[in-house]
Design a protein around this motif. Structure first.
Motif: not given
Lengths: 285, 162
Positions: B6-30
């Motif tokens: 995902v491009t977040v605030n102009g930066q490309s960010r990549e991660a392996d997440v559990e499918p159930r991860t909501l976007l808000v927790y990806f932003l906050r915790e990952t």
């Protein structure tokens, strides 16, 4: 539970329709805009794979075809509100602006609203008043059902477990027909309807109603048309009829008492909103 | 696990997440971007509002996997160093926040709306904020802040806008 979100199952993201239909055939819950699915599963994990059809581009378009207006199932409420459509769609577009909030309109889809089949779905009365049908597709083929046949009960539809709702089809209405939508909630915004009414009205040049379709939502398990009232209103002048006639034709409604309103209040409100929706079709000429 | 990019605030960010991860927790915790708050978790309160491809959405109502390949903007992208975004500055000057919990969502909803309508009326602003609840009921000053920001932004160069 909160931090982990709604699901503990596989997430599938088909890139095209063929893949989406294959996956649906194998079994899974369809994710479109997610505005109903996620809130429903907070603390109630899903048990089936989730098929996110958001990547199926051909389901996004709103197209004017020779027979009908075709709304791809993934057309969002924001898209419906922003698309240039004939006046008979004014009620549907007004409803689009009342669904949830701006953020919900940017995610929630027309197909999802119908499959979720809430008695208080804002999209359903306008689509009933437009004589809409739904296109249901599986790997075996496609069938088209009238919306009132598709909606079978409280949060229940005729969608088979292997099918996707792929489009909403609205036949061309009477030329120059006007339409309106009136929603009563307990506050102005971000609210579940107490009663809502959608009207489509065509009138002759001297102001007599030639064709009228009325649908009432949130007053029965499935929103419904008012055929006897529609028949009674034909040939009457849209700006001049006895509003008392409306209440005599609401017998098919079965509103409930709940936290938002009593059944008696809903009957009263339905009668008033039907009158206002008709007046709006007259005054907005 | 699902790979998301995902491009977040102009930066490309990549991660392996559990499918159930909501976007808000990806932003906050990952990603550790804790400016986006979670209020209701049911798509109601709007405190988790972020922009996805420039449009406001509630990040508790979207999977991180659904944001794959898309452009996400959070409250962290609004200020430039020590210089607040005009909307943040207007909230500061007009006492547009009390407890502050709803503020990131309010600012993002306002940023999205002012792109669409740079010269709103008070009624327009109230309608645009229908999906954002302030538990302190500080709406008067929130609306005032956004109208003030609209005024200052309409004369500002494009680069300082959201």
């Amino acid at each position: 539970m909160l931090r982990e979100g709604a699901m503990s199952v596989d997430y599938l993201a088909p890139a095209d329709m063929a893949a989406a239909l294959e996956m649906r055939g194998a079994g899974g819950t369809v994710l479109a805009g997610g505005t109903d699915l996620f809130p429903q599963h907070v603390g109630r994990p899903m048990t089936q794979p989730v098929i996110d059809i958001g990547g199926v581009q051909e389901l996004r378009d709103i197209v004017d075809t020779p027979d009908a207006y075709r709304f791809g199932a993934l057309a969002r409420w924001a898209d419906v509100a922003d698309t240039d459509l004939p006046s008979c769609f004014d009620g549907l577009r007004a409803a689009a602006r009342e669904v949830g909030s701006v953020q919900v309109q940017n995610s929630g889809t027309i197909g999802g609203n119908l499959c979720n089949a809430s008695p208080a779905a804002d999209g359903i009365p306008p689509l009933l008043s437009l004589d809409a049908s739904v296109e249901l597709t599986s790997t075996v083929g496609t069938r088209v059902l009238r919306l009132d046949e598709f909606l079978t009960g409280y949060r229940a539809t005729a969608l088979r477990p292997d099918e996707l709702l792929t489009a909403v089809l609205v036949p061309r209405g009477p030329d120059g027909a006007r339409s309106s939508f009136r929603k009563l909630g307990l506050r102005g915004y971000l609210v579940i309807s107490v009663v809502m009414v959608a009207a489509v009205v065509a009138a002759s040049s001297d102001g007599r109603i030639t064709d009228v379709r009325l649908a009432v939502g949130a007053c029965s398990p499935v929103a419904q048309r008012l055929p006897s009232l529609e028949a009674e209103l034909v040939d009457r002048r849209i700006d001049d009829f006895d509003a008392a006639v409306i209440a005599r034709h609401l017998g098919a409604l079965t509103p409930i008492d709940d936290v938002r309103a009593t059944a008696a209040y809903r009957f009263e409100a339905a009668s008033v909103l039907v009158h206002r929706a008709l007046q709006a079709c007259g005054s907005e000429r | 696990m699902t790979n998301v990019s995902v491009t977040v605030n102009g930066q490309s960010r990549e991660a392996d997440v559990e499918p159930r991860t909501l976007l808000v927790y990806f932003l906050r915790e990952t990603l550790g971007l804790t400016g986006t708050n979670v209020g209701c978790d049911t798509s109601t309160c709007g405190s988790c509002t972020v922009l996805v491809d420039g449009e406001s959405v509630k990040s508790c109502t979207m999977l991180a996997a659904q944001a794959d390949g898309r452009d996400v903007t959070t409250i962290e992208a609004m200020a430039h160093g020590d210089t607040m975004h005009p909307i943040q500055d207007a909230f500061h000057r007009n006492h547009g926040l009390q407890c502050g919990y709803c503020t990131p969502g309010m600012v993002m909803a306002a940023a999205s709306y002012l792109q669409e309508n740079p010269t709103p009326t008070e009624e327009d602003v109230r309608e645009a904020l229908e999906g954002n609840l302030c538990r302190c009921t500080g709406y008067q000053n929130i609306v005032k802040s956004i109208l003030d920001a609209a005024g200052s932004m309409s004369g500002a160069p494009e680069t300082t806008r959201a």
